[in-house]
Design a protein around this motif. Structure first.
Motif, PDB file in Angstrom:
ATOM      1  N   ILE A 331       0.861  -1.187   0.000  1.00 49.56           N
ATOM      2  CA  ILE A 331       0.000   0.000   0.000  1.00 49.56           C
ATOM      3  C   ILE A 331       0.892   1.229   0.000  1.00 49.56           C
ATOM      4  N   ALA A 332       0.521   2.230  -0.774  1.00 49.58           N
ATOM      5  CA  ALA A 332       1.292   3.469  -0.822  1.00 49.58           C
ATOM      6  C   ALA A 332       1.243   4.173   0.523  1.00 49.58           C
ATOM      7  N   ALA A 333       2.390   4.653   0.980  1.00 52.58           N
ATOM      8  CA  ALA A 333       2.444   5.352   2.258  1.00 52.58           C
ATOM      9  C   ALA A 333       1.592   6.615   2.232  1.00 52.58           C
ATOM     10  N   ASP A 334       1.501   7.252   1.062  1.00 57.46           N
ATOM     11  CA  ASP A 334       0.773   8.518   0.989  1.00 57.46           C
ATOM     12  C   ASP A 334      -0.574   8.392   0.294  1.00 57.46           C
ATOM     13  N   THR A 335      -1.144   7.191   0.279  1.00 58.23           N
ATOM     14  CA  THR A 335      -2.460   7.048  -0.326  1.00 58.23           C
ATOM     15  C   THR A 335      -3.470   7.957   0.358  1.00 58.23           C
ATOM     16  N   GLY A 336      -4.365   8.482  -0.437  1.00 57.22           N
ATOM     17  CA  GLY A 336      -5.424   9.309   0.136  1.00 57.22           C
ATOM     18  C   GLY A 336      -6.596   8.500   0.642  1.00 57.22           C
ATOM     19  N   VAL A 337      -6.541   7.183   0.440  1.00 58.55           N
ATOM     20  CA  VAL A 337      -7.656   6.317   0.846  1.00 58.55           C
ATOM     21  C   VAL A 337      -7.122   5.148   1.684  1.00 58.55           C
ATOM     22  N   PRO A 338      -6.474   5.416   2.787  1.00 61.92           N
ATOM     23  CA  PRO A 338      -5.821   4.335   3.551  1.00 61.92           C
ATOM     24  C   PRO A 338      -6.781   3.269   4.068  1.00 61.92           C
ATOM     25  N   ASP A 339      -7.936   3.671   4.557  1.00 61.54           N
ATOM     26  CA  ASP A 339      -8.866   2.678   5.102  1.00 61.54           C
ATOM     27  C   ASP A 339      -9.385   1.757   4.005  1.00 61.54           C
ATOM     28  N   ALA A 340      -9.743   2.336   2.863  1.00 61.36           N
ATOM     29  CA  ALA A 340     -10.242   1.534   1.753  1.00 61.36           C
ATOM     30  C   ALA A 340      -9.146   0.639   1.190  1.00 61.36           C
ATOM     31  N   ALA A 341      -7.923   1.167   1.108  1.00 58.24           N
ATOM     32  CA  ALA A 341      -6.795   0.376   0.605  1.00 58.24           C
ATOM     33  C   ALA A 341      -6.534  -0.822   1.511  1.00 58.24           C
ATOM     34  N   LYS A 342      -6.606  -0.605   2.820  1.00 57.04           N
ATOM     35  CA  LYS A 342      -6.412  -1.711   3.767  1.00 57.04           C
ATOM     36  C   LYS A 342      -7.549  -2.723   3.674  1.00 57.04           C
ATOM     37  N   ALA A 343      -8.768  -2.226   3.442  1.00 59.18           N
ATOM     38  CA  ALA A 343      -9.907  -3.140   3.307  1.00 59.18           C
ATOM     39  C   ALA A 343      -9.701  -4.060   2.101  1.00 59.18           C
ATOM     40  N   TRP A 344      -9.214  -3.506   0.993  1.00 58.07           N
ATOM     41  CA  TRP A 344      -8.960  -4.301  -0.203  1.00 58.07           C
ATOM     42  C   TRP A 344      -7.832  -5.309   0.050  1.00 58.07           C
TER      43      TRP A 344
END
Length: 435
Positions: A331-344
């Motif tokens: 996961i990108a450290a600077d993603t703007g969608v951290p919760d959604a990225a972690k869910a995926w």
């Protein structure tokens, strides 16, 4: 199968990214100036919402051969998470594109990655999210996580192992009274019996250096002093006077004996054609990686496959070659969608997806709850589970070393000159590994 960038290219691109200043990051708002290794963080929650209250997560897939599996996974995930849209991105030269996007502060929210020397550079530069303590990591085998820890922290989600060795046509083996060889001399005995029956033992394609290297590397763990050899190869300090020196020449003999038991013109056979030729019965065996299963079965869905490790000169030297991370996600450290990225990412570690993936990819799963092992991989999976395996040798090789090694093997296949090959092998690493 994994790809790599050379350490020099990695350093240049990562350094360039530090000069990008206020470039916009993937899925998030533009960030301010950032110190090396400290990408701007993005807040979760409301900032993750896009128009219509839905969140979009980019999934940068560097394994286009699994796109159909991913499409199924996205459908299942979005049905359970209607407020999250997963957008798959597949491009040519994906490794170069990923590095360029990092340099432009446009890292994809989630991305397929092969943990290796280049990936550790991404981690050290701060482009990969620290996911230590994430609940979904509890779904992953500890043995699959441990090799890729960085200072005790987790930055990647391994989903499947790849493993290299021998695909074999079980029907041909059974019809000719053959059993899985436990030593290379036994392998050559099998070859003689197959040839006596009018069957070509191996399909070998060495048209490209990259495929040649991928096939060849799975032979190396059979070296009795492999650990000493690979340590010096990785350090660029190979020395033929050491205990592994004679084993390097012997390795050349073994590789050349494979060519002598293959079809004519191994240099002229393409990567893609090897699968079709083996699958349609032109040979009894194909040495390659587990990632080749979909290509083989696409050419012949009814082929009766088995798989075993490259045998050594003795049974004690016969080890599997494996890599926890053939399908891995960061996961990108600077993603703007951290919760959604972690869910995926978490969804990909679930039993449903992991089982579907193993069934359709033909790989061995890194996920604890996945009880499925492809039938043709049962024997190999038992060996890996026992711990009798070595990590793919080229995980920490530079691109220059990998390319030069593959080219050296191609030359051996054409010339049969074992002394020249052994000397060139030393030069491959001592010249290229530290560049």
């Amino acid at each position: 199968m994994f790809k790599k960038l050379g350490s020099t290219a990695t350093a240049i691109l990562l350094a360039a990214s530090l000069l990008a200043g206020c470039a916009s990051s993937s899925g998030g708002e533009s960030s301010g100036s950032e110190a090396a290794g400290e990408p701007a963080s993005q807040a979760s929650g409301a900032s993750e919402e896009s128009a219509g209250g839905k969140v979009e997560v980019e999934f940068f897939n560097q394994k286009p051969e699994i796109s159909e599996i991913i499409a199924w996974g996205i459908e299942q995930f979005q049905a359970a998470n209607p407020d999250i849209i997963v957008k798959e991105t597949v491009v040519a030269d994906s490794d170069q594109v990923l590095m360029s996007r990092m340099a432009a502060n446009d890292t994809p929210d989630t991305f397929v990655i092969w943990p290796n020397n280049s990936w550790f550079g991404m981690v050290d530069a701060g482009y990969v999210m620290d996911i230590t303590g994430a609940d979904f990591l509890g779904n992953v085998q500890e043995a699959a996580l441990t090799p890729f820890l960085r200072e005790g922290k987790n930055y990647v989600v391994p989903i499947s192992y790849n493993t290299s060795g021998v695909f074999y046509n079980k029907d041909m083996y059974e019809e000719n009274g053959l059993s899985i060889p436990s030593t290379w001399p036994e392998m050559l005995e099998n070859c003689e019996k197959l040839k006596a029956a009018g069957i070509t033992p191996f399909t070998t394609g060495a048209q490209t250096e990259s495929h040649t290297r991928e096939v060849t590397q799975c032979f190396l763990p059979m070296m009795p002093h492999y650990d000493a050899f690979i340590a010096d190869a990785n350090a660029g300090t190979l020395d033929l006077s050491k205990e592994y020196g004679p084993e390097m020449k012997r390795m050349g003999e073994i590789l050349y004996s494979m060519v002598q038991n293959s079809q004519n013109d191994v240099i002229g056979l393409s990567y893609e054609q090897t699968f079709a030729d083996f699958a349609t019965g032109k040979s009894a065996m194909l040495i390659d990686g587990s990632w080749s299963f979909p290509s083989i079965t696409a050419a012949n869905p009814d082929i009766n496959l088995g798989f075993f490790p490259i045998p050594g000169d003795t049974a004690e030297d016969t080890r599997a070659c494996a890599y926890a991370g053939d399908f891995s996600v960061s996961i990108a450290a600077d993603t703007g969608v951290p919760d959604a990225a972690k869910a995926w990412a978490g969804f990909l570690t679930g039993e449903e997806f992991a089982t579907y993936y193993a069934e359709h990819d033909g790989s061995i799963s890194c996920i604890k709850s996945c009880e499925y092992t492809p039938e043709h991989m049962t024997y190999q999976a038992e060996i890996i589970a026992s711990g009798n395996y070595k990590l793919n040798p080229d995980v920490y090789w530079t691109s220059a070393s990998s390319t030069a090694f593959g080219a050296a093997v191609q030359t051996l296949y054409m010339s049969g000159d074992l002394d020249a090959f052994t000397a060139e092998w030393v030069d491959v690493f001592n010249t290229n590994q530290n560049e």
